[in-house]
Scaffold this active site. Structure first.
Site, mmCIF file in Angstrom:
data_model
loop_
_atom_site.group_PDB
_atom_site.id
_atom_site.type_symbol
_atom_site.label_atom_id
_atom_site.label_comp_id
_atom_site.label_asym_id
_atom_site.label_seq_id
_atom_site.Cartn_x
_atom_site.Cartn_y
_atom_site.Cartn_z
ATOM 1 N N ASP A 45 0.707 -1.277 0.042
ATOM 2 C CA ASP A 45 -0.026 0.105 -0.076
ATOM 3 C C ASP A 45 0.969 1.153 -0.129
ATOM 4 O O ASP A 45 1.639 1.442 0.830
ATOM 5 C CB ASP A 45 -0.944 0.118 1.280
ATOM 6 C CG ASP A 45 -1.672 1.254 1.369
ATOM 7 O OD1 ASP A 45 -3.012 1.130 0.793
ATOM 8 O OD2 ASP A 45 -1.218 2.305 1.933
ATOM 9 N N TYR A 50 3.204 9.830 -0.180
ATOM 10 C CA TYR A 50 4.173 9.109 0.447
ATOM 11 C C TYR A 50 5.627 9.470 -0.225
ATOM 12 O O TYR A 50 6.585 9.140 0.546
ATOM 13 C CB TYR A 50 3.931 7.750 0.768
ATOM 14 C CG TYR A 50 2.649 7.288 1.358
ATOM 15 C CD1 TYR A 50 1.786 8.226 2.123
ATOM 16 C CD2 TYR A 50 2.387 5.943 1.407
ATOM 17 C CE1 TYR A 50 0.508 7.873 2.612
ATOM 18 C CE2 TYR A 50 1.059 5.598 1.967
ATOM 19 C CZ TYR A 50 0.326 6.652 2.719
ATOM 20 O OH TYR A 50 -0.909 6.165 3.165
ATOM 21 N N LYS A 75 -2.514 6.056 -4.311
ATOM 22 C CA LYS A 75 -3.813 6.903 -3.914
ATOM 23 C C LYS A 75 -3.471 8.249 -4.666
ATOM 24 O O LYS A 75 -2.437 8.618 -4.705
ATOM 25 C CB LYS A 75 -4.038 7.084 -2.610
ATOM 26 C CG LYS A 75 -3.916 5.837 -1.569
ATOM 27 C CD LYS A 75 -4.264 5.872 -0.198
ATOM 28 C CE LYS A 75 -3.739 4.712 0.553
ATOM 29 N NZ LYS A 75 -2.221 4.525 0.921
ATOM 30 N N HIS A 108 -7.577 9.445 -1.586
ATOM 31 C CA HIS A 108 -6.912 9.395 -0.420
ATOM 32 C C HIS A 108 -7.825 10.150 0.876
ATOM 33 O O HIS A 108 -7.859 9.465 1.741
ATOM 34 C CB HIS A 108 -5.644 10.368 -0.590
ATOM 35 C CG HIS A 108 -4.563 9.726 0.406
ATOM 36 N ND1 HIS A 108 -3.071 9.608 0.245
ATOM 37 C CD2 HIS A 108 -4.625 9.312 1.839
ATOM 38 C CE1 HIS A 108 -2.368 9.315 1.292
ATOM 39 N NE2 HIS A 108 -3.635 9.142 2.144
#
Ligand SMILES: NC(=O)c1ccc[n+]([C@@H]2O[C@H](COP(=O)([O-])OP(=O)(O)OC[C@H]3O[C@@H](n4cnc5c(N)ncnc54)[C@H](OP(=O)(O)O)[C@@H]3O)[C@@H](O)[C@H]2O)c1
Length: 274
Positions: A45, A50, A75, A108
Protein backbone atom coordinates in the site's frame (compact mmCIF):
# COMPACT_ATOMS: atom_id res chain seq x y z
CA UNK A 1 -1.84 -15.61 1.89
CA UNK A 2 -5.51 -15.49 2.85
CA UNK A 3 -7.56 -13.31 0.47
CA UNK A 4 -10.98 -11.67 0.48
CA UNK A 5 -13.19 -11.10 -2.54
CA UNK A 6 -13.89 -7.49 -3.46
CA UNK A 7 -17.38 -6.60 -4.72
CA UNK A 8 -16.10 -6.92 -8.32
CA UNK A 9 -14.88 -10.50 -7.78
CA UNK A 10 -11.17 -9.62 -7.59
CA UNK A 11 -9.24 -11.06 -4.65
CA UNK A 12 -7.25 -8.92 -2.21
CA UNK A 13 -4.68 -10.35 0.25
CA UNK A 14 -6.02 -9.61 3.74
CA UNK A 15 -2.67 -8.28 4.94
CA UNK A 16 -0.38 -5.88 3.15
CA UNK A 17 2.66 -3.73 3.86
CA UNK A 18 1.91 -0.11 4.79
CA UNK A 19 4.53 2.28 3.45
CA UNK A 20 3.81 5.72 4.91
CA UNK A 21 7.14 7.02 6.28
CA UNK A 22 8.57 3.61 5.48
CA UNK A 23 12.14 4.91 5.41
CA UNK A 24 14.18 8.09 5.16
CA UNK A 25 15.85 7.25 1.87
CA UNK A 26 14.71 5.65 -1.37
CA UNK A 27 17.31 2.92 -0.93
CA UNK A 28 15.93 2.02 2.51
CA UNK A 29 12.35 2.04 1.17
CA UNK A 30 13.46 -0.25 -1.65
CA UNK A 31 15.15 -2.61 0.82
CA UNK A 32 12.12 -2.67 3.14
CA UNK A 33 9.78 -3.65 0.31
CA UNK A 34 12.23 -6.33 -0.89
CA UNK A 35 12.46 -7.84 2.62
CA UNK A 36 8.66 -7.78 2.94
CA UNK A 37 8.21 -9.53 -0.41
CA UNK A 38 10.84 -12.09 0.62
CA UNK A 39 8.90 -12.64 3.86
CA UNK A 40 5.75 -13.47 1.87
CA UNK A 41 3.93 -10.14 1.62
CA UNK A 42 1.93 -9.94 -1.62
CA UNK A 43 0.14 -6.65 -1.07
CA UNK A 44 1.81 -3.23 -0.91
CA UNK A 45 0.00 0.00 0.00
CA UNK A 46 1.50 3.30 -1.10
CA UNK A 47 0.26 6.77 -2.13
CA UNK A 48 1.42 9.69 -4.24
CA UNK A 49 1.65 11.63 -0.96
CA UNK A 50 4.22 9.18 0.48
CA UNK A 51 6.77 10.14 -2.20
CA UNK A 52 8.05 6.56 -2.36
CA UNK A 53 6.25 5.16 -5.40
CA UNK A 54 9.55 5.06 -7.36
CA UNK A 55 11.58 2.82 -5.01
CA UNK A 56 8.50 0.72 -4.28
CA UNK A 57 7.84 0.12 -7.97
CA UNK A 58 11.49 -0.73 -8.48
CA UNK A 59 11.43 -3.22 -5.59
CA UNK A 60 8.34 -4.90 -7.04
CA UNK A 61 9.85 -5.09 -10.51
CA UNK A 62 13.19 -6.42 -9.22
CA UNK A 63 11.63 -8.98 -6.89
CA UNK A 64 11.36 -11.76 -9.47
CA UNK A 65 7.79 -12.36 -8.31
CA UNK A 66 5.30 -12.25 -11.14
CA UNK A 67 3.33 -9.01 -11.30
CA UNK A 68 -0.02 -10.82 -11.03
CA UNK A 69 0.95 -12.19 -7.62
CA UNK A 70 1.43 -8.77 -6.02
CA UNK A 71 -1.53 -6.53 -5.17
CA UNK A 72 -0.44 -2.89 -5.52
CA UNK A 73 -2.40 0.12 -4.25
CA UNK A 74 -1.70 3.81 -4.64
CA UNK A 75 -3.78 6.90 -3.92
CA UNK A 76 -4.89 10.19 -5.43
CA UNK A 77 -3.93 13.24 -3.33
CA UNK A 78 -6.40 16.08 -2.55
CA UNK A 79 -4.45 18.93 -4.13
CA UNK A 80 -4.62 17.11 -7.49
CA UNK A 81 -8.40 16.97 -7.06
CA UNK A 82 -8.60 20.68 -6.24
CA UNK A 83 -6.47 21.63 -9.25
CA UNK A 84 -8.47 19.33 -11.57
CA UNK A 85 -5.41 17.21 -12.39
CA UNK A 86 -6.80 13.79 -11.53
CA UNK A 87 -5.88 12.05 -14.78
CA UNK A 88 -2.39 13.60 -14.73
CA UNK A 89 -1.89 12.54 -11.10
CA UNK A 90 -2.81 8.97 -12.00
CA UNK A 91 -0.38 8.95 -14.92
CA UNK A 92 2.40 10.34 -12.71
CA UNK A 93 1.82 7.59 -10.14
CA UNK A 94 1.90 4.93 -12.86
CA UNK A 95 5.10 6.38 -14.28
CA UNK A 96 6.69 6.54 -10.80
CA UNK A 97 5.72 2.94 -10.07
CA UNK A 98 6.84 1.79 -13.54
CA UNK A 99 4.05 -0.78 -13.67
CA UNK A 100 1.71 -1.63 -16.57
CA UNK A 101 -1.36 -1.69 -14.38
CA UNK A 102 -2.46 -0.94 -10.85
CA UNK A 103 -4.55 -3.25 -8.68
CA UNK A 104 -6.27 -0.55 -6.65
CA UNK A 105 -6.48 3.23 -6.92
CA UNK A 106 -7.95 5.11 -3.94
CA UNK A 107 -9.23 8.63 -3.36
CA UNK A 108 -6.91 9.40 -0.43
CA UNK A 109 -9.23 11.90 1.36
CA UNK A 110 -12.65 13.32 0.48
CA UNK A 111 -12.43 16.88 -0.84
CA UNK A 112 -15.42 18.96 0.23
CA UNK A 113 -17.81 19.70 -2.65
CA UNK A 114 -15.91 17.36 -4.97
CA UNK A 115 -16.73 13.90 -3.67
CA UNK A 116 -19.08 12.86 -6.50
CA UNK A 117 -17.11 14.54 -9.32
CA UNK A 118 -13.87 12.92 -8.10
CA UNK A 119 -15.55 9.55 -8.21
CA UNK A 120 -16.67 10.16 -11.83
CA UNK A 121 -13.03 10.85 -12.72
CA UNK A 122 -12.00 7.64 -10.92
CA UNK A 123 -14.62 5.70 -12.92
CA UNK A 124 -13.12 7.12 -16.14
CA UNK A 125 -9.65 5.99 -15.08
CA UNK A 126 -11.09 2.54 -14.35
CA UNK A 127 -12.58 2.43 -17.86
CA UNK A 128 -9.09 2.94 -19.30
CA UNK A 129 -8.26 -0.59 -18.11
CA UNK A 130 -5.06 0.45 -16.32
CA UNK A 131 -6.51 -0.04 -12.85
CA UNK A 132 -8.38 -3.16 -11.82
CA UNK A 133 -10.34 -1.67 -8.92
CA UNK A 134 -11.14 1.76 -7.51
CA UNK A 135 -11.95 2.66 -3.95
CA UNK A 136 -11.97 5.21 -1.17
CA UNK A 137 -10.00 6.23 1.85
CA UNK A 138 -11.12 8.32 4.83
CA UNK A 139 -14.70 8.64 3.58
CA UNK A 140 -17.39 9.00 6.24
CA UNK A 141 -20.95 7.74 5.83
CA UNK A 142 -22.19 11.11 4.52
CA UNK A 143 -19.43 11.13 1.86
CA UNK A 144 -20.31 7.60 0.75
CA UNK A 145 -24.03 8.43 0.62
CA UNK A 146 -23.28 11.46 -1.57
CA UNK A 147 -21.04 9.45 -3.86
CA UNK A 148 -23.31 6.41 -4.18
CA UNK A 149 -26.26 8.56 -5.27
CA UNK A 150 -24.48 9.11 -8.60
CA UNK A 151 -21.95 6.27 -8.84
CA UNK A 152 -21.89 3.64 -11.58
CA UNK A 153 -19.21 1.63 -9.79
CA UNK A 154 -19.49 0.86 -6.07
CA UNK A 155 -16.10 1.49 -4.38
CA UNK A 156 -14.42 -1.81 -3.49
CA UNK A 157 -12.84 -0.62 -0.24
CA UNK A 158 -12.76 2.27 2.21
CA UNK A 159 -9.37 2.58 3.91
CA UNK A 160 -9.86 4.28 7.28
CA UNK A 161 -8.00 4.80 10.53
CA UNK A 162 -9.00 1.74 12.55
CA UNK A 163 -7.47 0.14 15.64
CA UNK A 164 -8.78 -0.97 19.04
CA UNK A 165 -8.94 2.65 20.28
CA UNK A 166 -10.95 3.71 17.19
CA UNK A 167 -13.32 0.98 16.04
CA UNK A 168 -15.36 3.20 13.68
CA UNK A 169 -18.63 1.27 14.14
CA UNK A 170 -20.75 3.63 12.04
CA UNK A 171 -18.46 3.57 8.99
CA UNK A 172 -17.84 -0.18 9.33
CA UNK A 173 -21.59 -0.97 9.52
CA UNK A 174 -22.30 1.19 6.47
CA UNK A 175 -19.46 -0.39 4.46
CA UNK A 176 -20.65 -3.89 5.40
CA UNK A 177 -24.16 -2.99 4.27
CA UNK A 178 -22.85 -1.73 0.89
CA UNK A 179 -20.36 -4.58 0.35
CA UNK A 180 -17.39 -2.21 0.63
CA UNK A 181 -14.42 -3.85 2.37
CA UNK A 182 -12.93 -1.92 5.26
CA UNK A 183 -9.15 -1.53 5.25
CA UNK A 184 -7.48 -0.47 8.50
CA UNK A 185 -4.75 2.14 8.47
CA UNK A 186 -2.55 2.67 11.53
CA UNK A 187 -3.80 -0.75 12.71
CA UNK A 188 -1.07 -0.83 15.39
CA UNK A 189 -1.93 2.70 16.46
CA UNK A 190 0.90 4.16 14.42
CA UNK A 191 3.82 5.59 16.36
CA UNK A 192 1.74 8.03 18.44
CA UNK A 193 -0.16 5.85 20.95
CA UNK A 194 1.07 3.05 23.25
CA UNK A 195 -1.47 0.52 21.99
CA UNK A 196 1.07 -2.32 22.11
CA UNK A 197 1.31 -1.84 25.92
CA UNK A 198 -2.41 -2.59 26.38
CA UNK A 199 -2.88 -5.35 28.99
CA UNK A 200 -5.88 -6.90 27.21
CA UNK A 201 -3.77 -7.46 24.09
CA UNK A 202 -0.87 -8.87 26.13
CA UNK A 203 -3.19 -11.27 28.00
CA UNK A 204 -4.90 -12.53 24.85
CA UNK A 205 -1.47 -12.87 23.22
CA UNK A 206 -0.23 -15.09 26.07
CA UNK A 207 -3.00 -17.63 25.33
CA UNK A 208 -1.78 -18.10 21.75
CA UNK A 209 1.91 -17.30 22.24
CA UNK A 210 1.51 -14.21 20.06
CA UNK A 211 2.57 -10.57 20.48
CA UNK A 212 0.11 -7.68 21.04
CA UNK A 213 0.75 -6.60 17.42
CA UNK A 214 -0.15 -10.07 16.14
CA UNK A 215 -3.31 -10.09 18.27
CA UNK A 216 -4.42 -6.73 16.84
CA UNK A 217 -3.69 -7.79 13.29
CA UNK A 218 -5.59 -11.06 13.76
CA UNK A 219 -8.50 -9.12 15.30
CA UNK A 220 -8.65 -7.17 12.01
CA UNK A 221 -8.69 -10.33 9.93
CA UNK A 222 -11.28 -12.02 12.17
CA UNK A 223 -13.50 -8.92 11.95
CA UNK A 224 -13.33 -9.13 8.13
CA UNK A 225 -11.04 -6.17 7.56
CA UNK A 226 -7.99 -5.89 5.32
CA UNK A 227 -5.00 -4.65 7.28
CA UNK A 228 -1.80 -2.85 6.23
CA UNK A 229 0.73 -2.61 9.10
CA UNK A 230 3.90 -0.64 8.34
CA UNK A 231 7.31 -1.89 9.35
CA UNK A 232 10.70 -1.23 7.85
CA UNK A 233 12.24 -3.78 10.21
CA UNK A 234 12.60 -7.27 8.75
CA UNK A 235 11.91 -9.04 12.06
CA UNK A 236 8.74 -7.05 12.69
CA UNK A 237 7.63 -7.56 9.09
CA UNK A 238 7.93 -11.31 9.70
CA UNK A 239 6.15 -11.02 13.04
CA UNK A 240 3.26 -9.09 11.48
CA UNK A 241 2.63 -11.65 8.76
CA UNK A 242 2.77 -14.64 11.16
CA UNK A 243 -0.91 -14.42 12.06
CA UNK A 244 -2.40 -17.18 9.95
CA UNK A 245 -1.83 -20.05 12.40
CA UNK A 246 -4.30 -18.94 15.07
CA UNK A 247 -7.76 -17.43 15.38
CA UNK A 248 -9.41 -15.32 18.08
CA UNK A 249 -12.55 -16.45 19.86
CA UNK A 250 -15.73 -14.35 19.90
CA UNK A 251 -14.89 -13.46 23.54
CA UNK A 252 -11.38 -12.26 22.57
CA UNK A 253 -12.86 -10.13 19.80
CA UNK A 254 -15.46 -8.64 22.15
CA UNK A 255 -12.76 -7.78 24.73
CA UNK A 256 -10.69 -5.97 22.09
CA UNK A 257 -13.79 -4.18 20.73
CA UNK A 258 -14.37 -2.87 24.27
CA UNK A 259 -11.04 -0.97 24.21
CA UNK A 260 -12.61 1.59 21.87
CA UNK A 261 -12.18 5.22 22.98
CA UNK A 262 -13.13 6.85 19.64
CA UNK A 263 -9.54 8.12 19.72
CA UNK A 264 -8.14 9.35 16.40
CA UNK A 265 -4.40 9.67 15.83
CA UNK A 266 -5.03 11.30 12.46
CA UNK A 267 -7.14 14.21 11.28
CA UNK A 268 -10.95 14.00 11.14
CA UNK A 269 -11.99 13.54 7.48
CA UNK A 270 -14.30 16.58 7.64
CA UNK A 271 -11.45 18.79 8.82
CA UNK A 272 -8.72 18.08 6.26
CA UNK A 273 -7.65 20.84 3.89
CA UNK A 274 -5.14 20.79 1.05
N1 LIG B 1 -5.24 6.29 3.90
C1 LIG B 1 -4.68 7.06 4.79
O1 LIG B 1 -5.02 8.24 4.97
C2 LIG B 1 -3.57 6.51 5.61
C3 LIG B 1 -3.09 7.23 6.71
C4 LIG B 1 -2.05 6.67 7.45
C5 LIG B 1 -1.53 5.44 7.09
N2 LIG B 1 -2.01 4.78 5.99
C6 LIG B 1 -1.46 3.47 5.57
O2 LIG B 1 -1.54 2.56 6.65
C7 LIG B 1 -0.23 2.05 6.92
C8 LIG B 1 -0.08 1.69 8.37
O3 LIG B 1 -0.30 2.80 9.20
P1 LIG B 1 0.88 3.52 10.01
O4 LIG B 1 2.13 3.36 9.26
O5 LIG B 1 0.42 4.90 10.32
O6 LIG B 1 0.92 2.78 11.40
P2 LIG B 1 0.97 1.27 11.96
O7 LIG B 1 1.18 0.29 10.89
O8 LIG B 1 -0.18 1.14 12.87
O9 LIG B 1 2.25 1.36 12.91
C9 LIG B 1 3.53 1.54 12.42
C10 LIG B 1 4.46 1.70 13.63
O10 LIG B 1 4.44 0.50 14.42
C11 LIG B 1 5.76 -0.05 14.46
N3 LIG B 1 5.60 -1.51 14.36
C12 LIG B 1 5.39 -2.26 13.25
N4 LIG B 1 5.26 -3.56 13.57
C13 LIG B 1 5.37 -3.63 14.91
C14 LIG B 1 5.32 -4.71 15.82
N5 LIG B 1 5.14 -5.96 15.42
N6 LIG B 1 5.47 -4.43 17.15
C15 LIG B 1 5.67 -3.17 17.58
N7 LIG B 1 5.72 -2.10 16.75
C16 LIG B 1 5.57 -2.33 15.43
C17 LIG B 1 6.51 0.54 13.28
O11 LIG B 1 7.89 0.64 13.55
P3 LIG B 1 9.01 -0.12 12.64
O12 LIG B 1 8.84 0.34 11.23
O13 LIG B 1 10.29 0.33 13.26
O14 LIG B 1 8.77 -1.59 12.81
C18 LIG B 1 5.88 1.94 13.21
O15 LIG B 1 6.46 2.82 14.17
C19 LIG B 1 0.67 3.20 6.44
O16 LIG B 1 2.01 2.82 6.35
C20 LIG B 1 0.00 3.56 5.16
O17 LIG B 1 0.31 2.62 4.13
C21 LIG B 1 -3.02 5.29 5.27
Amino acid sequence: MLTRKLNNGIKIPVLGLGTYRLARTDEDSYRAVRTALDAGYRHIDTAAFYFNEKPIGRAIRDSGISREEIFVTTKLWGSDILSNHIQEAFETSMSNLGLDYLDLYLVHWPVKGKVASTWHAMEKIHQSGKVKSIGLSNHLVHHMEELLREATIVPVVNQIELHPYLTQKEVVDYCNQKNIIVQSWSPLGGSKIPLMQEDTLKEIGRKYDKSPAQVVLRWNVDRGFVVIPKSSNMQRQKENIAIFDFQLTAEDIALIDKLNKDYRTGIHPDKISF
